[in-house]
Write a protein that holds these residues in place. Structure first.
Motif, PDB file in Angstrom:
ATOM      1  N   THR A   9       0.603  -1.462  -0.157  1.00 29.12           N
ATOM      2  CA  THR A   9       0.130   0.093  -0.061  1.00 29.12           C
ATOM      3  C   THR A   9       0.996   1.353  -0.025  1.00 29.12           C
ATOM      4  OG1 THR A   9      -1.745  -1.055   1.058  1.00 29.12           O
ATOM      5  CG2 THR A   9      -1.790   1.146   1.368  1.00 29.12           C
ATOM      6  N   ARG A  10       2.149   1.236   0.807  1.00 29.20           N
ATOM      7  CA  ARG A  10       2.953   2.264   0.675  1.00 29.20           C
ATOM      8  C   ARG A  10       3.674   2.492  -0.456  1.00 29.20           C
ATOM      9  NH1 ARG A  10       7.566   3.311   5.087  1.00 29.20           N
ATOM     10  NH2 ARG A  10       8.032   5.425   4.749  1.00 29.20           N
ATOM     11  N   GLU A  11       4.079   1.506  -1.128  1.00 30.81           N
ATOM     12  CA  GLU A  11       4.519   1.487  -2.415  1.00 30.81           C
ATOM     13  C   GLU A  11       3.527   2.182  -3.470  1.00 30.81           C
ATOM     14  OE1 GLU A  11       7.821  -1.920  -2.426  1.00 30.81           O
ATOM     15  OE2 GLU A  11       5.818  -2.493  -2.562  1.00 30.81           O
ATOM     16  N   ARG A  12       2.299   1.661  -3.225  1.00 30.50           N
ATOM     17  CA  ARG A  12       1.361   2.167  -4.372  1.00 30.50           C
ATOM     18  C   ARG A  12       1.169   3.782  -4.259  1.00 30.50           C
ATOM     19  NH1 ARG A  12      -1.110  -2.904  -3.581  1.00 30.50           N
ATOM     20  NH2 ARG A  12      -2.443  -1.943  -2.286  1.00 30.50           N
ATOM     21  N   GLY A  13       1.002   4.094  -2.857  1.00 31.10           N
ATOM     22  CA  GLY A  13       0.785   5.337  -2.576  1.00 31.10           C
ATOM     23  C   GLY A  13       2.044   6.340  -3.134  1.00 31.10           C
ATOM     24  N   GLN A  14       3.171   5.849  -2.770  1.00 32.12           N
ATOM     25  CA  GLN A  14       4.265   6.521  -3.215  1.00 32.12           C
ATOM     26  C   GLN A  14       4.292   6.747  -4.780  1.00 32.12           C
ATOM     27  OE1 GLN A  14       6.782   8.496  -1.444  1.00 32.12           O
ATOM     28  NE2 GLN A  14       6.995   9.221  -3.133  1.00 32.12           N
ATOM     29  N   LEU A  15       4.081   5.675  -5.515  1.00 32.20           N
ATOM     30  CA  LEU A  15       3.975   5.845  -7.125  1.00 32.20           C
ATOM     31  C   LEU A  15       2.929   6.887  -7.380  1.00 32.20           C
ATOM     32  CD1 LEU A  15       5.212   4.275  -9.512  1.00 32.20           C
ATOM     33  CD2 LEU A  15       2.971   2.802  -9.298  1.00 32.20           C
ATOM     34  N   VAL A  16       1.695   6.704  -6.690  1.00 32.77           N
ATOM     35  CA  VAL A  16       0.658   7.790  -7.090  1.00 32.77           C
ATOM     36  C   VAL A  16       1.109   9.300  -6.755  1.00 32.77           C
ATOM     37  CG1 VAL A  16      -1.651   8.718  -6.539  1.00 32.77           C
ATOM     38  CG2 VAL A  16      -1.286   6.244  -7.040  1.00 32.77           C
ATOM     39  N   ASP A  17       1.790   9.304  -5.785  1.00 35.19           N
ATOM     40  CA  ASP A  17       2.383  10.641  -5.325  1.00 35.19           C
ATOM     41  C   ASP A  17       3.494  11.401  -6.423  1.00 35.19           C
ATOM     42  OD1 ASP A  17       0.635  10.826  -2.816  1.00 35.19           O
ATOM     43  OD2 ASP A  17       2.263  10.211  -1.707  1.00 35.19           O
ATOM     44  N   ASP A  18       4.066  10.174  -6.706  1.00 36.16           N
ATOM     45  CA  ASP A  18       5.363  10.721  -7.796  1.00 36.16           C
ATOM     46  C   ASP A  18       4.706  10.981  -9.066  1.00 36.16           C
ATOM     47  OD1 ASP A  18       7.129  10.064  -5.711  1.00 36.16           O
ATOM     48  OD2 ASP A  18       7.744   8.124  -6.708  1.00 36.16           O
ATOM     49  N   PHE A  19       3.589  10.268  -9.531  1.00 36.24           N
ATOM     50  CA  PHE A  19       2.918  10.743 -10.809  1.00 36.24           C
ATOM     51  C   PHE A  19       2.372  12.054 -10.533  1.00 36.24           C
ATOM     52  CE2 PHE A  19      -1.110  10.500 -13.022  1.00 36.24           C
ATOM     53  CZ  PHE A  19      -0.561  10.600 -14.251  1.00 36.24           C
ATOM     54  N   LEU A  20       1.559  12.157  -9.627  1.00 42.30           N
ATOM     55  CA  LEU A  20       0.852  13.474  -9.396  1.00 42.30           C
ATOM     56  C   LEU A  20       1.974  14.620  -9.254  1.00 42.30           C
ATOM     57  CD1 LEU A  20      -2.027  12.438  -7.038  1.00 42.30           C
ATOM     58  CD2 LEU A  20      -2.135  13.137  -9.536  1.00 42.30           C
ATOM     59  N   GLY A  21       3.081  14.388  -8.808  1.00 45.50           N
ATOM     60  CA  GLY A  21       4.227  15.625  -8.359  1.00 45.50           C
ATOM     61  C   GLY A  21       4.721  15.796  -9.712  1.00 45.50           C
ATOM     62  N   SER A  22       4.778  14.802 -10.665  1.00 45.60           N
ATOM     63  CA  SER A  22       5.452  15.165 -11.954  1.00 45.60           C
ATOM     64  C   SER A  22       4.360  15.933 -12.881  1.00 45.60           C
ATOM     65  CB  SER A  22       6.033  14.024 -12.546  1.00 45.60           C
ATOM     66  OG  SER A  22       5.026  12.816 -12.815  1.00 45.60           O
ATOM     67  N   VAL A  23       3.113  15.337 -12.914  1.00 44.82           N
ATOM     68  CA  VAL A  23       2.228  15.924 -13.458  1.00 44.82           C
ATOM     69  C   VAL A  23       1.875  17.478 -13.229  1.00 44.82           C
ATOM     70  CG1 VAL A  23      -0.354  16.080 -14.161  1.00 44.82           C
ATOM     71  CG2 VAL A  23       0.859  13.925 -14.309  1.00 44.82           C
ATOM     72  N   PHE A  24       1.819  17.966 -11.864  1.00 43.59           N
ATOM     73  CA  PHE A  24       1.640  19.007 -11.542  1.00 43.59           C
ATOM     74  C   PHE A  24       2.757  19.843 -11.091  1.00 43.59           C
ATOM     75  CE2 PHE A  24      -2.502  16.590 -10.583  1.00 43.59           C
ATOM     76  CZ  PHE A  24      -3.352  17.407 -11.298  1.00 43.59           C
ATOM     77  N   ALA A  25       3.830  19.584 -11.264  1.00 43.33           N
ATOM     78  CA  ALA A  25       5.066  19.982 -11.006  1.00 43.33           C
ATOM     79  C   ALA A  25       5.107  21.547 -11.923  1.00 43.33           C
ATOM     80  CB  ALA A  25       6.340  19.123 -11.552  1.00 43.33           C
ATOM     81  N   GLY A  26       5.290  22.702 -11.052  1.00 43.97           N
ATOM     82  CA  GLY A  26       5.451  23.916 -11.574  1.00 43.97           C
ATOM     83  C   GLY A  26       4.115  24.547 -12.014  1.00 43.97           C
ATOM     84  N   ILE A  27       2.957  23.894 -11.778  1.00 42.06           N
ATOM     85  CA  ILE A  27       1.752  24.628 -12.035  1.00 42.06           C
ATOM     86  C   ILE A  27       1.396  25.720 -11.041  1.00 42.06           C
ATOM     87  CG2 ILE A  27       0.163  23.131 -10.322  1.00 42.06           C
ATOM     88  CD1 ILE A  27      -1.641  22.900 -13.021  1.00 42.06           C
ATOM     89  N   GLY A  28       1.831  25.841  -9.770  1.00 36.32           N
ATOM     90  CA  GLY A  28       1.967  26.920  -9.035  1.00 36.32           C
ATOM     91  C   GLY A  28       2.252  28.209  -9.578  1.00 36.32           C
ATOM     92  N   ASP A  29       3.443  28.068 -10.446  1.00 37.81           N
ATOM     93  CA  ASP A  29       4.095  29.068 -11.035  1.00 37.81           C
ATOM     94  C   ASP A  29       3.261  29.651 -12.254  1.00 37.81           C
ATOM     95  OD1 ASP A  29       6.192  28.320  -9.191  1.00 37.81           O
ATOM     96  OD2 ASP A  29       7.231  26.940 -10.892  1.00 37.81           O
ATOM     97  N   GLN A  30       2.143  29.023 -12.593  1.00 40.03           N
ATOM     98  CA  GLN A  30       1.417  29.723 -13.731  1.00 40.03           C
ATOM     99  C   GLN A  30       0.269  30.583 -13.292  1.00 40.03           C
ATOM    100  OE1 GLN A  30       1.920  28.493 -16.973  1.00 40.03           O
ATOM    101  NE2 GLN A  30       3.782  27.352 -16.305  1.00 40.03           N
ATOM    102  N   PRO A  31       0.274  31.635 -14.226  1.00 41.93           N
ATOM    103  CA  PRO A  31      -0.951  32.689 -13.840  1.00 41.93           C
ATOM    104  C   PRO A  31      -2.234  32.194 -13.592  1.00 41.93           C
ATOM    105  CG  PRO A  31       0.260  33.260 -15.628  1.00 41.93           C
ATOM    106  CD  PRO A  31       0.888  32.007 -15.264  1.00 41.93           C
ATOM    107  N   GLY A  32      -2.931  32.436 -12.437  1.00 37.02           N
ATOM    108  CA  GLY A  32      -4.343  32.076 -12.255  1.00 37.02           C
ATOM    109  C   GLY A  32      -4.284  30.540 -11.543  1.00 37.02           C
ATOM    110  N   TYR A  33      -3.355  30.047 -11.294  1.00 38.02           N
ATOM    111  CA  TYR A  33      -3.568  28.799 -10.923  1.00 38.02           C
ATOM    112  C   TYR A  33      -2.897  28.822  -9.105  1.00 38.02           C
ATOM    113  CZ  TYR A  33      -4.456  26.278 -14.922  1.00 38.02           C
ATOM    114  OH  TYR A  33      -4.976  25.939 -16.010  1.00 38.02           O
ATOM    115  N   ARG A  34      -3.592  28.205  -8.283  1.00 37.05           N
ATOM    116  CA  ARG A  34      -2.960  28.390  -6.872  1.00 37.05           C
ATOM    117  C   ARG A  34      -2.872  26.913  -6.407  1.00 37.05           C
ATOM    118  NH1 ARG A  34      -6.345  32.956  -4.056  1.00 37.05           N
ATOM    119  NH2 ARG A  34      -7.672  31.136  -3.284  1.00 37.05           N
ATOM    120  N   VAL A  35      -1.905  26.371  -5.617  1.00 37.76           N
ATOM    121  CA  VAL A  35      -1.541  25.262  -5.191  1.00 37.76           C
ATOM    122  C   VAL A  35      -1.986  25.296  -3.769  1.00 37.76           C
ATOM    123  CG1 VAL A  35      -0.192  22.868  -4.982  1.00 37.76           C
ATOM    124  CG2 VAL A  35      -0.194  24.289  -7.067  1.00 37.76           C
TER     125      VAL A  35
END
Length: 154
Positions: free
Chosen positions: A128-154
């Protein structure tokens, strides 16, 4: 014991639904020992043998091995302890079977090839921990830098 009813193996087989061969095996292995012998040398069993055989049959039907059953009928462990341990083991087996079913269902629906089936199998075996880390890594890569875009807040 002279006034107690004694049963032959055939009588026990009729009463319990077990085969004569099975009862003989249980008697020879000491799980349900005979109380006495007839003048002709046949095994005779007391009335408690019926209850003991029914318990043994029930425990076998529930998947317990004979070594464990012997420990229960010899009062080395309690039925409660054995039932709890086997219920826990079954819960693990059920979890494994559900994961296998999920992987095979996905593979069947997708028409997956050998490499995809292998990947699904490896994913299903993650903790369960490994699956959670896999999802967290995926989401981190997908949303990396999105907070730097105008109009988006994280």
């Amino acid at each position: 014991m002279s006034g107690e009813t004694r049963h032959t193996i055939g009588d026990l087989a009729r009463r319990t639904g077990l085969s004569v061969k099975t009862i003989r095996y249980y008697a020879d292995s000491g799980i349900v020992p005979p109380t006495d012998r007839s003048p002709a040398g046949y095994r005779l069993f007391g009335t408690e043998a019926v209850a003991r055989l029914e318990l043994v049959r029930t425990l076998r039907d529930l998947g317990l091995d004979l070594a464990t059953i012997r420990r229960v009928v010899d009062h080395e462990v309690t039925l409660h302890e054995v039932a709890a341990a086997h219920a826990d083991a079954l819960a693990v087996q059920i979890r494994v079977l559900r994961l296998r079913q999920a992987g095979l269902t996905v593979a069947a629906r997708r028409g997956a090839g050998p490499s995809e089936v292998d990947e699904l199998h490896r994913l299903a075996q993650l903790t369960t921990r490994e699956r959670g880390q896999l999802v967290d890594d995926f989401l981190g890569s997908v949303f990396a830098g999105i907070g730097d875009q105008p109009g988006y807040r994280v």
